[in-house]
Design a protein around this motif. Structure first.
Motif, PDB file in Angstrom:
ATOM      1  N   TYR A  83      26.052   9.659 -24.785  1.00  0.00           N
ATOM      2  CA  TYR A  83      25.887   8.390 -25.485  1.00  0.00           C
ATOM      3  C   TYR A  83      26.549   7.219 -24.792  1.00  0.00           C
ATOM      4  O   TYR A  83      26.303   6.079 -25.159  1.00  0.00           O
ATOM      5  CB  TYR A  83      26.377   8.511 -26.930  1.00  0.00           C
ATOM      6  N   SER A  84      27.354   7.488 -23.788  1.00  0.00           N
ATOM      7  CA  SER A  84      28.008   6.368 -23.095  1.00  0.00           C
ATOM      8  C   SER A  84      27.127   5.760 -22.009  1.00  0.00           C
ATOM      9  O   SER A  84      27.421   4.687 -21.508  1.00  0.00           O
ATOM     10  CB  SER A  84      29.337   6.830 -22.492  1.00  0.00           C
ATOM     11  N   ARG A  85      26.032   6.438 -21.640  1.00  0.00           N
ATOM     12  CA  ARG A  85      25.143   5.932 -20.585  1.00  0.00           C
ATOM     13  C   ARG A  85      23.695   5.883 -21.064  1.00  0.00           C
ATOM     14  O   ARG A  85      22.843   6.631 -20.580  1.00  0.00           O
ATOM     15  CB  ARG A  85      25.261   6.818 -19.356  1.00  0.00           C
ATOM     16  N   PRO A  86      23.398   4.984 -21.987  1.00  0.00           N
ATOM     17  CA  PRO A  86      22.017   4.935 -22.497  1.00  0.00           C
ATOM     18  C   PRO A  86      21.000   4.523 -21.440  1.00  0.00           C
ATOM     19  O   PRO A  86      19.851   4.971 -21.492  1.00  0.00           O
ATOM     20  CB  PRO A  86      22.085   3.916 -23.639  1.00  0.00           C
ATOM     21  N   LEU A  87      21.394   3.697 -20.481  1.00  0.00           N
ATOM     22  CA  LEU A  87      20.439   3.289 -19.440  1.00  0.00           C
ATOM     23  C   LEU A  87      19.976   4.492 -18.619  1.00  0.00           C
ATOM     24  O   LEU A  87      18.814   4.556 -18.204  1.00  0.00           O
ATOM     25  CB  LEU A  87      21.035   2.221 -18.541  1.00  0.00           C
ATOM     26  N   LEU A  88      20.871   5.437 -18.396  1.00  0.00           N
ATOM     27  CA  LEU A  88      20.492   6.661 -17.686  1.00  0.00           C
ATOM     28  C   LEU A  88      19.467   7.449 -18.506  1.00  0.00           C
ATOM     29  O   LEU A  88      18.460   7.923 -17.962  1.00  0.00           O
ATOM     30  CB  LEU A  88      21.726   7.513 -17.401  1.00  0.00           C
ATOM     31  N   ILE A  89      19.706   7.573 -19.802  1.00  0.00           N
ATOM     32  CA  ILE A  89      18.773   8.302 -20.679  1.00  0.00           C
ATOM     33  C   ILE A  89      17.413   7.599 -20.700  1.00  0.00           C
ATOM     34  O   ILE A  89      16.364   8.238 -20.583  1.00  0.00           O
ATOM     35  CB  ILE A  89      19.338   8.424 -22.111  1.00  0.00           C
ATOM     36  N   TYR A  90      17.429   6.272 -20.837  1.00  0.00           N
ATOM     37  CA  TYR A  90      16.167   5.523 -20.826  1.00  0.00           C
ATOM     38  C   TYR A  90      15.442   5.685 -19.489  1.00  0.00           C
ATOM     39  O   TYR A  90      14.225   5.825 -19.444  1.00  0.00           O
ATOM     40  CB  TYR A  90      16.403   4.037 -21.111  1.00  0.00           C
ATOM     41  N   GLY A  91      16.189   5.677 -18.398  1.00  0.00           N
ATOM     42  CA  GLY A  91      15.592   5.866 -17.071  1.00  0.00           C
ATOM     43  C   GLY A  91      14.965   7.235 -16.918  1.00  0.00           C
ATOM     44  O   GLY A  91      13.862   7.379 -16.369  1.00  0.00           O
ATOM     45  N   ILE A  92      15.656   8.254 -17.407  1.00  0.00           N
ATOM     46  CA  ILE A  92      15.116   9.623 -17.359  1.00  0.00           C
ATOM     47  C   ILE A  92      13.837   9.695 -18.190  1.00  0.00           C
ATOM     48  O   ILE A  92      12.842  10.298 -17.779  1.00  0.00           O
ATOM     49  CB  ILE A  92      16.162  10.645 -17.851  1.00  0.00           C
ATOM     50  N   TYR A  93      13.846   9.058 -19.362  1.00  0.00           N
ATOM     51  CA  TYR A  93      12.664   9.078 -20.212  1.00  0.00           C
ATOM     52  C   TYR A  93      11.477   8.399 -19.535  1.00  0.00           C
ATOM     53  O   TYR A  93      10.366   8.936 -19.523  1.00  0.00           O
ATOM     54  CB  TYR A  93      12.952   8.401 -21.565  1.00  0.00           C
ATOM     55  N   ILE A  94      11.716   7.227 -18.985  1.00  0.00           N
ATOM     56  CA  ILE A  94      10.631   6.497 -18.316  1.00  0.00           C
ATOM     57  C   ILE A  94      10.078   7.323 -17.166  1.00  0.00           C
ATOM     58  O   ILE A  94       8.862   7.466 -17.012  1.00  0.00           O
ATOM     59  CB  ILE A  94      11.121   5.114 -17.838  1.00  0.00           C
ATOM     60  N   GLY A  95      10.955   7.899 -16.351  1.00  0.00           N
ATOM     61  CA  GLY A  95      10.511   8.761 -15.246  1.00  0.00           C
ATOM     62  C   GLY A  95       9.709   9.944 -15.747  1.00  0.00           C
ATOM     63  O   GLY A  95       8.685  10.311 -15.167  1.00  0.00           O
ATOM     64  N   SER A  96      10.173  10.542 -16.829  1.00  0.00           N
ATOM     65  CA  SER A  96       9.473  11.695 -17.389  1.00  0.00           C
ATOM     66  C   SER A  96       8.075  11.324 -17.855  1.00  0.00           C
ATOM     67  O   SER A  96       7.108  12.042 -17.589  1.00  0.00           O
ATOM     68  CB  SER A  96      10.280  12.259 -18.561  1.00  0.00           C
ATOM     69  N   GLU A  97       7.948  10.202 -18.543  1.00  0.00           N
ATOM     70  CA  GLU A  97       6.640   9.795 -19.049  1.00  0.00           C
ATOM     71  C   GLU A  97       5.683   9.398 -17.922  1.00  0.00           C
ATOM     72  O   GLU A  97       4.499   9.692 -17.985  1.00  0.00           O
ATOM     73  CB  GLU A  97       6.784   8.637 -20.042  1.00  0.00           C
TER      74      GLU A  97
ATOM     75  N   LEU B 186      12.432   4.482 -31.193  1.00  0.00           N
ATOM     76  CA  LEU B 186      11.107   5.107 -31.316  1.00  0.00           C
ATOM     77  C   LEU B 186      10.013   4.162 -30.836  1.00  0.00           C
ATOM     78  O   LEU B 186       9.082   4.580 -30.133  1.00  0.00           O
ATOM     79  CB  LEU B 186      10.830   5.521 -32.757  1.00  0.00           C
ATOM     80  N   LEU B 187      10.113   2.898 -31.215  1.00  0.00           N
ATOM     81  CA  LEU B 187       9.130   1.915 -30.755  1.00  0.00           C
ATOM     82  C   LEU B 187       9.176   1.767 -29.236  1.00  0.00           C
ATOM     83  O   LEU B 187       8.129   1.680 -28.583  1.00  0.00           O
ATOM     84  CB  LEU B 187       9.372   0.563 -31.430  1.00  0.00           C
ATOM     85  N   PHE B 188      10.377   1.761 -28.677  1.00  0.00           N
ATOM     86  CA  PHE B 188      10.527   1.690 -27.223  1.00  0.00           C
ATOM     87  C   PHE B 188       9.893   2.912 -26.557  1.00  0.00           C
ATOM     88  O   PHE B 188       9.108   2.784 -25.620  1.00  0.00           O
ATOM     89  CB  PHE B 188      12.010   1.586 -26.854  1.00  0.00           C
ATOM     90  N   PHE B 189      10.220   4.099 -27.076  1.00  0.00           N
ATOM     91  CA  PHE B 189       9.672   5.327 -26.501  1.00  0.00           C
ATOM     92  C   PHE B 189       8.149   5.361 -26.615  1.00  0.00           C
ATOM     93  O   PHE B 189       7.448   5.748 -25.673  1.00  0.00           O
ATOM     94  CB  PHE B 189      10.267   6.567 -27.183  1.00  0.00           C
ATOM     95  N   ALA B 190       7.620   4.949 -27.761  1.00  0.00           N
ATOM     96  CA  ALA B 190       6.168   4.930 -27.954  1.00  0.00           C
ATOM     97  C   ALA B 190       5.513   3.934 -27.013  1.00  0.00           C
ATOM     98  O   ALA B 190       4.473   4.226 -26.408  1.00  0.00           O
ATOM     99  CB  ALA B 190       5.831   4.594 -29.406  1.00  0.00           C
ATOM    100  N   GLY B 191       6.107   2.759 -26.864  1.00  0.00           N
ATOM    101  CA  GLY B 191       5.558   1.747 -25.953  1.00  0.00           C
ATOM    102  C   GLY B 191       5.558   2.216 -24.508  1.00  0.00           C
ATOM    103  O   GLY B 191       4.580   2.013 -23.782  1.00  0.00           O
ATOM    104  N   ILE B 192       6.640   2.849 -24.091  1.00  0.00           N
ATOM    105  CA  ILE B 192       6.714   3.376 -22.720  1.00  0.00           C
ATOM    106  C   ILE B 192       5.659   4.456 -22.519  1.00  0.00           C
ATOM    107  O   ILE B 192       4.979   4.495 -21.493  1.00  0.00           O
ATOM    108  CB  ILE B 192       8.124   3.919 -22.411  1.00  0.00           C
ATOM    109  N   SER B 193       5.518   5.341 -23.492  1.00  0.00           N
ATOM    110  CA  SER B 193       4.536   6.420 -23.369  1.00  0.00           C
ATOM    111  C   SER B 193       3.116   5.864 -23.299  1.00  0.00           C
ATOM    112  O   SER B 193       2.303   6.307 -22.482  1.00  0.00           O
ATOM    113  CB  SER B 193       4.679   7.382 -24.545  1.00  0.00           C
ATOM    114  N   TYR B 194       2.807   4.893 -24.151  1.00  0.00           N
ATOM    115  CA  TYR B 194       1.495   4.255 -24.137  1.00  0.00           C
ATOM    116  C   TYR B 194       1.265   3.580 -22.778  1.00  0.00           C
ATOM    117  O   TYR B 194       0.210   3.736 -22.164  1.00  0.00           O
ATOM    118  CB  TYR B 194       1.412   3.233 -25.269  1.00  0.00           C
ATOM    119  N   GLY B 195       2.279   2.860 -22.306  1.00  0.00           N
ATOM    120  CA  GLY B 195       2.177   2.178 -21.010  1.00  0.00           C
ATOM    121  C   GLY B 195       2.051   3.151 -19.848  1.00  0.00           C
ATOM    122  O   GLY B 195       1.290   2.905 -18.913  1.00  0.00           O
ATOM    123  N   ALA B 196       2.776   4.267 -19.913  1.00  0.00           N
ATOM    124  CA  ALA B 196       2.683   5.274 -18.843  1.00  0.00           C
ATOM    125  C   ALA B 196       1.285   5.885 -18.810  1.00  0.00           C
ATOM    126  O   ALA B 196       0.734   6.148 -17.736  1.00  0.00           O
ATOM    127  CB  ALA B 196       3.734   6.358 -19.039  1.00  0.00           C
ATOM    128  N   GLY B 197       0.699   6.100 -19.985  1.00  0.00           N
ATOM    129  CA  GLY B 197      -0.671   6.606 -20.044  1.00  0.00           C
ATOM    130  C   GLY B 197      -1.650   5.616 -19.445  1.00  0.00           C
ATOM    131  O   GLY B 197      -2.559   5.988 -18.698  1.00  0.00           O
TER     132      GLY B 197
END
Length: 192
Positions: free
Chosen positions: A48-62, A90-101
């Motif tokens: 939880y101390s490095r949310p940018l890393l988690i967001y980066g991993i998520y974006i890369g994964s999608e 959730l909105l961020f994750f959904a938007g990234i997933s939609y955009g990655a698609g």
């Protein structure tokens, strides 16, 4: 093709998704009980101390064909803050997933013009071409709602003559998936 067959395909994949979600939930609860509970401060600090890393991993994964299930990130978001923070994640994750698609769809559009891809693409998409031929746009809907590889299916659809506007409309079901799965995760923690 009969609509009954298409819905059977959809529901079969939804059941797979719910099974996958149940497996993740059990693994999560076991990890929480036997690993995290002993060193809770260390684990919380680590994730939880490095949310940018988690967001980066998520974006890369999608972008790279869903290496990690989005539900893992939804669980992370649940413990990150209050309810509104969870909803915004959730909105961020959904938007990234939609955009990655959509990005994968555009890459597919480009690749269909590349001669070398015409030969390699058959092998790359060999598992999903028959499904697209059989189910057509229903495959987009199913991939948006279930654990089928979203970006890969989007790229496959992009390599065809499928209309972009129609793809984008079907892809909106991806946001619905995040809403449904996010709600299930949220409610499951209300009873725990």
């Amino acid at each position: 093709m009969k609509l009954k067959v298409k819905f059977k395909f959809l529901f079969k994949n939804i059941l797979k998704g719910l099974l996958w979600m149940a497996i993740l939930a059990v693994l999560y609860l076991l990890a929480k009980e036997y690993i995290v509970s002993d060193n809770q401060e260390v684990w919380l600090e680590r994730f939880y101390s490095r949310p940018l890393l988690i967001y980066g991993i998520y974006i890369g994964s999608e972008v790279f064909f869903g290496l990690f299930p989005p539900e893992i990130f939804m669980l992370w978001a649940y413990f990150k803050g209050d309810t509104w923070h969870y909803v915004f994640n959730l909105l961020f994750f959904a938007g990234i997933s939609y955009g990655a698609g959509y990005l994968a769809f555009l890459v597919g559009r480009y690749l269909r013009r590349v001669v070398m891809f015409r030969f390699l693409g058959r092998k790359f998409f060999s598992r999903y071409w028959p499904l697209f031929r059989k189910y057509g746009s229903f495959l987009i809907l199913t991939a948006a709602l279930t654990p089928l590889p979203w970006s890969l299916i989007s790229m496959l659809v992009g390599t065809t003559e499928f209309p972009m506007k129609r793809y984008l409309n079907f892809a909106l079901f991806r946001i619905l998936r995040f809403g449904i799965y996010g709600y299930i995760i949220f409610q499951s923690h209300q009873f725990a």
